[in-house]
Design a protein around this motif. Structure first.
Motif, PDB file in Angstrom:
ATOM      1  N   ALA A 173      -6.273   5.881   4.052  1.00 21.78           N
ATOM      2  CA  ALA A 173      -4.991   6.378   4.573  1.00 21.78           C
ATOM      3  C   ALA A 173      -4.147   5.252   5.174  1.00 21.78           C
ATOM      4  N   ILE A 174      -2.841   5.420   5.033  1.00 21.95           N
ATOM      5  CA  ILE A 174      -1.888   4.462   5.615  1.00 21.95           C
ATOM      6  C   ILE A 174      -1.135   5.174   6.730  1.00 21.95           C
ATOM      7  N   THR A 175      -1.181   4.619   7.939  1.00 22.35           N
ATOM      8  CA  THR A 175      -0.412   5.180   9.044  1.00 22.35           C
ATOM      9  C   THR A 175       0.844   4.327   9.190  1.00 22.35           C
ATOM     10  N   TYR A 176       1.987   4.966   9.061  1.00 26.80           N
ATOM     11  CA  TYR A 176       3.239   4.208   9.111  1.00 26.80           C
ATOM     12  C   TYR A 176       4.276   4.912   9.961  1.00 26.80           C
ATOM     13  N   GLU A 177       5.212   4.117  10.452  1.00 24.30           N
ATOM     14  CA  GLU A 177       6.303   4.618  11.273  1.00 24.30           C
ATOM     15  C   GLU A 177       7.593   4.539  10.458  1.00 24.30           C
ATOM     16  N   THR A 178       8.462   5.499  10.631  1.00 26.39           N
ATOM     17  CA  THR A 178       9.761   5.469   9.949  1.00 26.39           C
ATOM     18  C   THR A 178      10.864   5.167  10.957  1.00 26.39           C
ATOM     19  N   LEU A 179      12.052   4.918  10.456  1.00 25.37           N
ATOM     20  CA  LEU A 179      13.157   4.498  11.320  1.00 25.37           C
ATOM     21  C   LEU A 179      13.474   5.486  12.437  1.00 25.37           C
ATOM     22  N   ASP A 180      13.147   6.759  12.232  1.00 27.80           N
ATOM     23  CA  ASP A 180      13.400   7.750  13.285  1.00 27.80           C
ATOM     24  C   ASP A 180      12.313   7.752  14.351  1.00 27.80           C
ATOM     25  N   GLY A 181      11.342   6.868  14.226  1.00 28.57           N
ATOM     26  CA  GLY A 181      10.284   6.755  15.221  1.00 28.57           C
ATOM     27  C   GLY A 181       9.098   7.663  14.968  1.00 28.57           C
ATOM     28  N   GLU A 182       9.178   8.490  13.917  1.00 26.42           N
ATOM     29  CA  GLU A 182       8.062   9.393  13.594  1.00 26.42           C
ATOM     30  C   GLU A 182       6.912   8.602  12.967  1.00 26.42           C
ATOM     31  N   MET A 183       5.700   9.047  13.266  1.00 23.65           N
ATOM     32  CA  MET A 183       4.521   8.440  12.648  1.00 23.65           C
ATOM     33  C   MET A 183       4.011   9.375  11.560  1.00 23.65           C
ATOM     34  N   HIS A 184       3.556   8.782  10.457  1.00 22.08           N
ATOM     35  CA  HIS A 184       3.068   9.581   9.328  1.00 22.08           C
ATOM     36  C   HIS A 184       1.754   8.993   8.827  1.00 22.08           C
ATOM     37  N   GLU A 185       0.979   9.848   8.218  1.00 20.69           N
ATOM     38  CA  GLU A 185      -0.280   9.388   7.626  1.00 20.69           C
ATOM     39  C   GLU A 185      -0.271   9.739   6.146  1.00 20.69           C
ATOM     40  N   LEU A 186      -0.453   8.735   5.317  1.00 17.53           N
ATOM     41  CA  LEU A 186      -0.397   8.933   3.865  1.00 17.53           C
ATOM     42  C   LEU A 186      -1.774   8.618   3.254  1.00 17.53           C
ATOM     43  N   PRO A 187      -2.500   9.650   2.823  1.00 16.45           N
ATOM     44  CA  PRO A 187      -3.784   9.388   2.155  1.00 16.45           C
ATOM     45  C   PRO A 187      -3.527   8.748   0.785  1.00 16.45           C
ATOM     46  N   TYR A 188      -4.375   7.824   0.390  1.00 19.21           N
ATOM     47  CA  TYR A 188      -4.156   7.141  -0.889  1.00 19.21           C
ATOM     48  C   TYR A 188      -5.483   6.792  -1.557  1.00 19.21           C
ATOM     49  N   ASP A 189      -5.388   6.517  -2.840  1.00 21.32           N
ATOM     50  CA  ASP A 189      -6.554   6.052  -3.600  1.00 21.32           C
ATOM     51  C   ASP A 189      -6.409   4.594  -4.010  1.00 21.32           C
ATOM     52  N   PHE A 190      -5.145   4.188  -4.252  1.00 23.61           N
ATOM     53  CA  PHE A 190      -4.866   2.797  -4.668  1.00 23.61           C
ATOM     54  C   PHE A 190      -3.586   2.367  -3.972  1.00 23.61           C
ATOM     55  N   ALA A 191      -3.601   1.181  -3.364  1.00 29.27           N
ATOM     56  CA  ALA A 191      -2.386   0.716  -2.683  1.00 29.27           C
ATOM     57  C   ALA A 191      -2.186  -0.778  -2.914  1.00 29.27           C
ATOM     58  N   MET A 192      -0.978  -1.133  -3.371  1.00 28.66           N
ATOM     59  CA  MET A 192      -0.575  -2.539  -3.460  1.00 28.66           C
ATOM     60  C   MET A 192       0.593  -2.700  -2.483  1.00 28.66           C
ATOM     61  N   LEU A 193       0.308  -3.350  -1.374  1.00 28.94           N
ATOM     62  CA  LEU A 193       1.341  -3.546  -0.359  1.00 28.94           C
ATOM     63  C   LEU A 193       1.501  -5.043  -0.094  1.00 28.94           C
ATOM     64  N   LEU A 194       2.740  -5.517  -0.134  1.00 29.82           N
ATOM     65  CA  LEU A 194       3.000  -6.946   0.075  1.00 29.82           C
ATOM     66  C   LEU A 194       2.908  -7.284   1.562  1.00 29.82           C
ATOM     67  N   PRO A 195       2.486  -8.509   1.873  1.00 35.16           N
ATOM     68  CA  PRO A 195       2.428  -8.927   3.278  1.00 35.16           C
ATOM     69  C   PRO A 195       3.765  -9.510   3.730  1.00 35.16           C
ATOM     70  N   PRO A 196       3.992  -9.597   5.042  1.00 34.87           N
ATOM     71  CA  PRO A 196       5.154 -10.364   5.504  1.00 34.87           C
ATOM     72  C   PRO A 196       4.868 -11.856   5.333  1.00 34.87           C
ATOM     73  N   PHE A 197       5.924 -12.636   5.248  1.00 35.56           N
ATOM     74  CA  PHE A 197       5.778 -14.084   5.091  1.00 35.56           C
ATOM     75  C   PHE A 197       6.028 -14.784   6.419  1.00 35.56           C
ATOM     76  N   GLY A 198       5.325 -15.868   6.636  1.00 34.30           N
ATOM     77  CA  GLY A 198       5.600 -16.752   7.761  1.00 34.30           C
ATOM     78  C   GLY A 198       5.531 -18.183   7.253  1.00 34.30           C
ATOM     79  N   GLY A 199       5.940 -19.113   8.091  1.00 33.05           N
ATOM     80  CA  GLY A 199       5.812 -20.517   7.717  1.00 33.05           C
ATOM     81  C   GLY A 199       4.372 -20.966   7.914  1.00 33.05           C
ATOM     82  N   HIS A 200       3.994 -22.014   7.221  1.00 38.29           N
ATOM     83  CA  HIS A 200       2.639 -22.549   7.403  1.00 38.29           C
ATOM     84  C   HIS A 200       2.547 -23.221   8.769  1.00 38.29           C
TER      85      HIS A 200
END
Lengths: 57, 485
Positions: free
Chosen positions: B262-289
């Protein structure tokens, strides 16, 4: 309120797409017509070349 | 004789190295420092991630190319720079730690006259609990190895669907401050394409989980297109594609926690949601080295040279101001470092002055702000421009005019795959002029005569041609320099 004390819900706020235009059959067929798409490819490549030549990159 | 050192061998660093070698005589040295032994055509990782290409088709070893071209290569990562030199030598230096070439862990100080920082992104999977393929529960297409693993897991999910088990697949961004939404968009529609090809689309629920506040934003604030003589927005255009392909978009999200199911995520309205999943490809944020910087006295000047994000400060206006007050003039022109006229940062490595898409905060204070993309064509152009500046400084003298390439004037072509297939593939082919909107010059931010987008089979052919063209170029085969960035 912090993120930790906001209870998570199982309802997914999926964006409503009902107002988005659906392509008609003719548009979908045109997107995969090799002949018309070949001319679009040539046009797009020429457009890229025009932009590259103009920008010098 | 001058020594040029380039940190990074991605699209920006490798392009800069090849152009410098072409522009400079052999009495000057060009040295590339890269922790990776291979070059990767990252745009095609999408196709590796759905099993349509092998890893070997998108990577090749750098060493033979550099040997042939006379470029020195250190398989190492930069850990510190000394722009003012040290007690031993007043020339600038880079301290590197080897990751290969049978010297793993050894360190070396490399002196330079000119330095290019093209280190690309640090993939910050650790920013979200449970994100990523190594310590987390999701897959990625950021590297060829990640993409290969993604393909294996997607194939396993498809096999379950063929056995009659419904599956929930989630593709998107794994943090509220991610960039490269275009890659998530591409992977979403390639997954959709593969599900249809396997005859299991009816068994799958496919979500697009994104930090974008609107579809078609892509971290550049969206676009207004000319299409068949009419003005249309990237939001309308992409919404149509999502509806046609029955992909469920969830907008303005920040995932907080990802467990194995499951993925727990927040939306712009501040609500929290839980999304059950079987396969997830999610990109990471980038930072400098994490590279440190020290002055001539050995004092830590990291915060002077680098922004808090780890990206290098260049000739941009970093003055803090409200989003509404930013202007095109804030963006860098030459990519020269702050305070040092022999250091540049290009591609992902330079610190952008602000977001292009409007940054937003949830009522809980969570920042959801797509970061500006600085990959692909723009990074290649920056590389060529900075190589030209350095070559002129070496050949003409230190007063030689710096070459310019602001993203507020730069046109970029973006081809986003929506499925791989010679006759059933498609891609969204877009031209954006300029990349960063200039609202003083154009009412809609961009030149309506040049900015356009269209989806079709020709887009797939274009992306396929570009795959071979850019790998040919990166291998520095005959005539490579004639191929545009």
């Amino acid at each position: 309120m912090t993120e930790q004390n906001v209870p998570a819900t199982a309802v997914q706020p999926v964006f409503d797409l009902s107002g988005a235009p659906m392509p008609n059959v003719r548009t979908l067929q045109a997107r995969y017509n090799p002949f018309s798409q070949f001319f679009k490819l040539v046009g797009f490549m020429l457009n890229i070349m025009k932009l590259v030549i103009r920008s010098g990159h | 004789m001058a020594d040029v050192v380039i940190l990074g061998a991605g699209i920006a660093g490798h392009t800069a190295a090849l152009h410098l070698r072409r522009m400079l005589g052999r009495n000057h040295t060009v040295t590339v420092v890269s922790p990776n032994a291979n070059w990767n055509w990252i745009p095609s990782n999408i196709w590796v991630g759905v099993g349509r290409m092998a890893k070997e088709q998108v990577v090749f070893p750098l060493a033979p190319i550099y040997r042939r071209k006379g470029i020195q290569h250190r398989q190492a990562k930069a850990v510190a720079i000394y722009p003012e030199g040290d007690a031993d030598d007043s020339r600038g230096a880079v301290e590197v730690e080897y990751t290969g070439q049978n010297k793993v862990g050894q360190t070396e100080k490399i002196r330079y006259d000119y330095l290019i920082n093209a280190t690309g992104p640090k993939l910050k999977f650790e920013a979200t609990e449970g994100l990523g393929p190594d310590a987390g529960n999701t897959v990625s297409v950021c590297t060829a190895d990640h993409a290969r693993e993604a393909a294996e897991k997607l194939a396993a999910s498809i096999a379950k669907m063929k056995d009659g088990q419904p599956q929930t697949l989630v593709v998107g961004t794994g943090h509220g401050t991610c960039t490269c939404e275009g890659a998530a968009f591409e992977y979403t529609f390639n997954v959709d394409h593969e599900l249809r090809a396997a005859g299991v689309r009816d068994k799958a629920t496919l979500y697009y989980l994104t930090n974008e506040a609107a579809l078609g934003d892509f971290g550049v604030g969206g676009m207004t297109f000319n299409q068949n003589g009419f003005e249309t927005s990237s939001e309308l255009w992409t919404s149509s594609l999502f509806r046609e392909r029955e992909v469920k978009p969830i907008l303005g999200t920040h995932p907080h926690k990802i467990t194995a199911d499951a993925i727990t995520y927040e939306t712009l309205d501040g609500e929290m949601h839980e999304l059950p999943y079987d396969f997830a490809m999610l990109l990471p944020p980038f930072g400098g080295h994490p590279i440190k910087a020290f002055n001539g006295a050995g004092e830590d000047i990291t915060d002077k040279v680098f922004a808090p994000s780890g990206f290098m400060k260049v000739d941009a206006d970093y003055t803090a101001k409200p989003y509404e007050e930013w202007s095109a003039a804030d963006w860098p022109q030459t990519y020269q470092s702050v305070g040092y006229d022999n250091i540049w940062a290009i591609g992902i490595a330079f610190a952008p002055p602000h977001q292009i898409s409007k940054p937003r905060k949830t009522p809980n204070g969570t920042m959801i702000a797509p970061a500006p993309p600085r990959t692909g064509m723009p990074s290649g152009i920056m590389a060529k421009v900075v190589a030209g500046t350095i070559a002129d400084r070496i050949k003409v003298g230190p007063k030689a005019h710096a070459h310019h390439a602001s993203m507020t004037e730069m046109t970029a072509v973006c081809v986003a795959s929506a499925g791989n297939g010679l006759f059933d593939g498609s891609a969204a082919a877009m031209v954006m002029s300029p990349v960063v909107p200039d609202f003083n010059k154009y009412p809609a931010g961009r030149d309506m005569k040049e900015t356009r987008g269209e989806i079709g089979l020709f887009g797939h052919w274009t992306k396929y041609i570009l795959h071979f063209l850019f790998i040919y170029k990166a291998k520095a085969l005959p005539g490579w320099s004639l191929i545009p960035e």
